[in-house]
Design a protein around this motif. Structure first.
Motif, short mmCIF file in Angstrom:
data_model
loop_
_atom_site.label_atom_id
_atom_site.label_comp_id
_atom_site.label_asym_id
_atom_site.label_seq_id
_atom_site.Cartn_x
_atom_site.Cartn_y
_atom_site.Cartn_z
N VAL A 169 0.83 -1.21 0.00
CA VAL A 169 0.00 0.00 0.00
C VAL A 169 0.86 1.26 0.00
O VAL A 169 1.81 1.38 0.77
CB VAL A 169 -0.95 -0.01 1.23
CG1 VAL A 169 -1.59 1.35 1.44
CG2 VAL A 169 -2.02 -1.09 1.06
N ASP A 170 0.50 2.20 -0.89
CA ASP A 170 1.06 3.55 -0.86
C ASP A 170 -0.03 4.49 -0.32
O ASP A 170 -1.20 4.33 -0.65
CB ASP A 170 1.46 4.03 -2.27
CG ASP A 170 2.65 3.26 -2.83
OD1 ASP A 170 3.27 2.49 -2.08
OD2 ASP A 170 2.94 3.42 -4.04
N ILE A 171 0.39 5.45 0.50
CA ILE A 171 -0.56 6.41 1.08
C ILE A 171 -0.29 7.78 0.46
O ILE A 171 0.85 8.24 0.43
CB ILE A 171 -0.39 6.50 2.62
CG1 ILE A 171 -0.52 5.12 3.26
CG2 ILE A 171 -1.36 7.51 3.22
CD1 ILE A 171 -1.89 4.61 3.49
N PHE A 172 -1.36 8.41 -0.01
CA PHE A 172 -1.24 9.73 -0.65
C PHE A 172 -2.00 10.78 0.15
O PHE A 172 -3.03 10.50 0.74
CB PHE A 172 -1.83 9.68 -2.07
CG PHE A 172 -1.07 8.81 -3.02
CD1 PHE A 172 -0.09 9.37 -3.85
CD2 PHE A 172 -1.30 7.45 -3.09
CE1 PHE A 172 0.63 8.56 -4.72
CE2 PHE A 172 -0.59 6.64 -3.97
CZ PHE A 172 0.38 7.20 -4.78
N GLN A 173 -1.45 11.99 0.12
CA GLN A 173 -2.14 13.15 0.68
C GLN A 173 -2.04 14.25 -0.37
O GLN A 173 -0.93 14.66 -0.72
CB GLN A 173 -1.47 13.57 2.00
CG GLN A 173 -2.02 14.84 2.63
CD GLN A 173 -3.33 14.60 3.35
OE1 GLN A 173 -3.49 13.64 4.07
NE2 GLN A 173 -4.28 15.49 3.13
N ASN A 174 -3.18 14.68 -0.89
CA ASN A 174 -3.18 15.69 -1.97
C ASN A 174 -2.26 15.30 -3.13
O ASN A 174 -1.39 16.07 -3.55
CB ASN A 174 -2.74 17.07 -1.44
CG ASN A 174 -3.66 17.57 -0.35
OD1 ASN A 174 -4.84 17.26 -0.36
ND2 ASN A 174 -3.12 18.30 0.60
N LYS A 175 -2.43 14.07 -3.62
CA LYS A 175 -1.66 13.54 -4.77
C LYS A 175 -0.18 13.33 -4.46
O LYS A 175 0.60 12.92 -5.30
CB LYS A 175 -1.78 14.46 -6.01
CG LYS A 175 -3.20 14.76 -6.44
CD LYS A 175 -3.81 13.57 -7.13
CE LYS A 175 -5.22 13.88 -7.62
NZ LYS A 175 -6.09 12.72 -7.64
#
Length: 230
Positions: A11-17
């Motif tokens: 899993v990769d986690i993104f915040q505002n792309k």
């Protein structure tokens, strides 16, 4: 037999792309207590928001309390959140109603209808956190520690399999933090799984448990040195 309440693979986690965490692989079993630590801005809150579907899971595979985060539909998010208890740093109590009113509102919002059942449940969870005596008070009449106890009671209303606690002691003094921590550990002893974000290293030493750290774009397990006696 142990039951997996959270499973993340690649899993990769993104915040505002912007990618904040890469390649998370994690299995959490029913009944575990898990700390997530790390400096501000390392992705702890984004990680938690992904777990309760405030941020979408775009890369990797993930399931939480039997919900697939990758294929989760908008309409299913309220049902997922009913299976989770979520505790925030700032309590998020409604200031315009009593403690009873706050918990009643939460039950109605999650589909409860029978008044007697609702009353019974409200009394039960407040009793669990030693706050039954304050049922008719307004939030502003309570101390920070008392408000957090009510917030924990609210998180227990739907008998969740997993409690997500995001900096639950962040606004509390050390003694109150320790009391809230003991309450959470007691809830954990009764079989509930808890994932807790914290930056309070004193708590980690006092109440050691499995710990994952967000740092440099990854999430990894850290091994604590044993606390030295003062």
């Amino acid at each position: 037999m142990s039951k997996t309440v959270l499973s993340l693979q690649g899993v990769d986690i993104f915040q505002n792309k912007h990618k904040v965490l890469s390649n998370i692989n994690l299995e959490v079993q029913k009944g575990e207590f898990l700390y997530i630590i790390g400096k501000t801005g390392t992705g702890k809150s984004s990680f938690m928001k992904t777990l309760y579907a405030d941020l979408p899971l775009e890369v990797g595979e993930g399931s939480i309390v039997d919900y697939d985060l990758k294929t989760l539909k908008e309409r299913d998010i309220p049902y997922l959140r009913r299976s989770l208890g979520i505790v925030f740093q700032d309590f998020k109590l409604l200031p315009d109603r009593t403690i009873y009113g706050n918990l009643h509102f939460a039950l109605k919002a999650t589909g409860w209808k029978e008044k007697e059942e609702m009353d019974r449940k409200i009394h039960e969870v407040l009793d669990n956190v030693n706050m039954l005596a304050h049922i008719e008070k307004m939030p502003h009449q309570l101390s920070g520690g008392e408000q957090q106890r009510v917030a924990i009671a609210r998180a227990l209303l739907n008998d969740p399999d997993l409690i997500l606690a995001d900096e639950p002691t962040g606004n509390l003094d050390p003694q109150t933090s320790a009391e809230v921590m003991e309450l959470l550990l007691n809830i954990n002893k009764n079989g509930r799984t808890i994932i807790m974000v914290t930056h309070d290293y004193a708590l980690l030493l006092k109440f050691p448990a499995k710990t994952l750290k967000c740092d440099d774009g990854t999430l990894f397990e850290v091994v604590h040195r044993t606390a030295q006696h003062q």
